[in-house]
Design a protein around this motif. Sequence first.
Motif, PDB file in Angstrom:
ATOM      1  N   CYS A 200       0.394   4.030   1.439  1.00  0.00           N
ATOM      2  CA  CYS A 200       0.546   4.551   2.803  1.00  0.00           C
ATOM      3  C   CYS A 200       1.613   3.772   3.581  1.00  0.00           C
ATOM      4  O   CYS A 200       2.252   4.340   4.474  1.00  0.00           O
ATOM      5  CB  CYS A 200      -0.774   4.477   3.566  1.00  0.00           C
TER       6      CYS A 200
ATOM      7  N   CYS B  11      -7.380   6.793   1.482  1.00  0.00           N
ATOM      8  CA  CYS B  11      -6.425   7.128   2.552  1.00  0.00           C
ATOM      9  C   CYS B  11      -5.084   7.578   2.001  1.00  0.00           C
ATOM     10  O   CYS B  11      -4.379   8.366   2.625  1.00  0.00           O
ATOM     11  CB  CYS B  11      -6.229   5.937   3.482  1.00  0.00           C
ATOM     12  N   CYS B  12      -4.706   7.063   0.819  1.00  0.00           N
ATOM     13  CA  CYS B  12      -3.365   7.340   0.303  1.00  0.00           C
ATOM     14  C   CYS B  12      -3.269   8.686  -0.412  1.00  0.00           C
ATOM     15  O   CYS B  12      -2.162   9.185  -0.606  1.00  0.00           O
ATOM     16  CB  CYS B  12      -2.928   6.266  -0.688  1.00  0.00           C
TER      17      CYS B  12
ATOM     18  N   TYR C  80      -3.444   2.532  -5.043  1.00  0.00           N
ATOM     19  CA  TYR C  80      -3.470   2.190  -3.610  1.00  0.00           C
ATOM     20  C   TYR C  80      -2.435   1.105  -3.334  1.00  0.00           C
ATOM     21  O   TYR C  80      -1.717   1.164  -2.348  1.00  0.00           O
ATOM     22  CB  TYR C  80      -4.876   1.685  -3.321  1.00  0.00           C
TER      23      TYR C  80
ATOM     24  N   GLU D 174       0.839  -1.203   0.000  1.00  0.00           N
ATOM     25  CA  GLU D 174       0.000   0.000   0.000  1.00  0.00           C
ATOM     26  C   GLU D 174       0.875   1.255   0.000  1.00  0.00           C
ATOM     27  O   GLU D 174       1.906   1.314   0.671  1.00  0.00           O
ATOM     28  CB  GLU D 174      -0.923  -0.001   1.227  1.00  0.00           C
TER      29      GLU D 174
END
Length: 738
Positions: free
Chosen positions: A448, A512-513, A494, A446
């Motif tokens: 993140c 989220c990323c 992602y 991912e």
Amino acid sequence: MTRLIVLVAFGGLLAGAAGGAGAETRANLALAPMVSAGPDRVVVQGGRAYLDGVARDDGKPGGALQAIWTKESGIASVTFENADRLAATARFSSPGEYTLKLTVDDGGRTASDTVNILVEPMPLKRPLQPVPVTPYKISGRFWAPRFKALIVNWIPHCIRKLEDPATKEGGIQNFVEAGRKLRGEAGAKHTGPVFANGWVYNTLESICLALQVDPQGHAEVAAAQAEMRKTLDDWIPKILSAQEPDGYLHTMYTIQGRKRWSNKHDHEDYQAGYFIDAALAHHELTGRKDARMYEAAKRLAGCWVANIGPAPKRTWYPGHQAMEMSLVSLARRVEEVEGAGKGRAYVELSKFLLDGRRDGEAYDQSHLPVTRQYEAVGHAVRAVYSYAGMTDIALETGDPDYRSAVMSLWNNLTTRKRYVTGGVGSGETSEGFGPDYSLPHGAYCESCASCGEIFFEHRLHRLYGQPRFVDLFEDTLYNALLGAVDLEGRNFTYTNPLDTSGARYPWHGCPCCVGNIARTLLSLPAWMYTTDDKGVFVNLYAGSAVTLDRVAGTRVELIQTTDYPWQGRVTLTVNPAVPTEFSIRMRPPVRNASPLYRTDAEGDGFVACAMNGGQVKPRKDGGYYVLRRTWSAGDRIDIDLPLLPQRVTADERIAAARGQVALRRGPLVYSFESVDQKLDSALAADSAIMAEWKPDLLGGVVVLKGTFSDGTPFTAIPNHARLNRGGRSTVWIRAASP
Ligand SMILES: [Zn+2]
């Protein structure tokens, strides 16, 4: 039959005890006790190893098990406490490798298992200081186009999505709704998941960082920045209107009246952490003059401090870490602005949140107390955020158990669970890590998690002052993170698999990323430099002009003129405000930083180094090349860094890469794309590989060219530029048998 079933279960539980044994052997082994000495780990000198052996007898009567820990091998002496118990501790007289043995006797038969312990020297007494991101320039043919794409296209796209009421993942409107609720208005409604504030905060932070970048006359960049300033003016009052009177901030909780700190899966910590990060970036952007966000961050952290802590306060740990790091960043800023000791409560809260992780699950790293965790497990983003937060505690408190745990976790990641791109998280567990050496090319990695990996290793670099951590996060930055956004800055990904036909996309059901990628890339000056009492550490090479406020008591502008990593020449111009004596430590890159991967050609160190035009051979100290002198404005260092095409092979235990080869040049790992060639050919070990600058390809890249063993030509492109032309892209390709 019953016995066999029990043993099979133990075989899974107790690594190495019965692995691979046939049914017949298992039946014989059943007469001896089962024993595990626990996972291999690192202990930092001065700390102790907590030995938690596990043993079970075969169920037959005959008395209790007798355990004994002994030193099997090692370069110096080991002192045990409670050596005759399964739970013992050991101390080591010198750094080095040790093997300890746990032997268990059931009165008739004995069994044993060993654990390897690497004893690391003590970290620095005074850790390195991070560099805040203040106004800077980015230049050169490598980074300037990437930053332009982020500033002109990517961040404006994120802003539009977060302002669009049709975005079902939620955006800025959630803050407006929470503000209405707080003013007593009816009908407030929340949109998106419980962590929907996260992407707003990360995007806000990206805006603040993007506004630190000097447009240098580029009209498109300046125009995008002008729009971003309007966004700040619009967003900040909306966000602050959603903060509750006692400082708490979480729009879904406010709108729906949920009970705070009652469900660890609700991302209260994660969102609070991202808010604090954004607030600190905004504070810095305004020269620390506009304190609206900064004060709000203090109120938010203060609300947590008032509620979470030792009795009579509440004990709590979150399901998704992030605030643990941010609280320490806030503490550092508060101490700078308001004086020593003023940030202490935030560091204590951070440690309390980490110390509270126990009796939970591996998924969120709460299966064991954090200081007894030695293996990277669970959700990869949560893991690296947890480890980065733990490193902050090691940095701030010097706690020996935290020091040992973070080095153990780092060692496990680096030697068993890291992709050649520097990405982490195979995805074999939920968004997380698989077993040791299990690194399938369909990697989750991912975006993140790449950000978190950089946060973690940058902190380890500060703890030890060593470049080995930079070698690794440089890989992650260039090869796992940079390609998370396409070259135009219009689509992202992602996940970052090493063999994929998956195109990037403009948005994701869990975005989220989207802001995390941008804020991490735009923090480049922080990854490039660190400081200590003696001077500056030059960690990364990138065309840029960065000003460091505090180097040996003076302000120093550092200008890197370079196209690195397209070309190996870097000119570093040093402009102190007044002539000042200090050290400049320059990192000689090492390309085999993870023992999981080996290159076939020497690509480390410096090719040459010159000071104001004359060749010099700098002293090497702590892994860096050091030049110390009284620097005056205009002093110039020229460095030539090696950029040879290199073949990379993986440790045999990585099944997915067995019989395969990858290519790299400098910090860049390469990919083979189906638009350039068929991907079923093999590469011979002795075929020549040439590097060539292609100005018209992918906005200008250095390709690696050569001939496959079947005589057909190949072209490999930098992995970050993959899949900008469709098709399939793979890092690993078949190696021709010799
Ligand atoms: Zn993400």
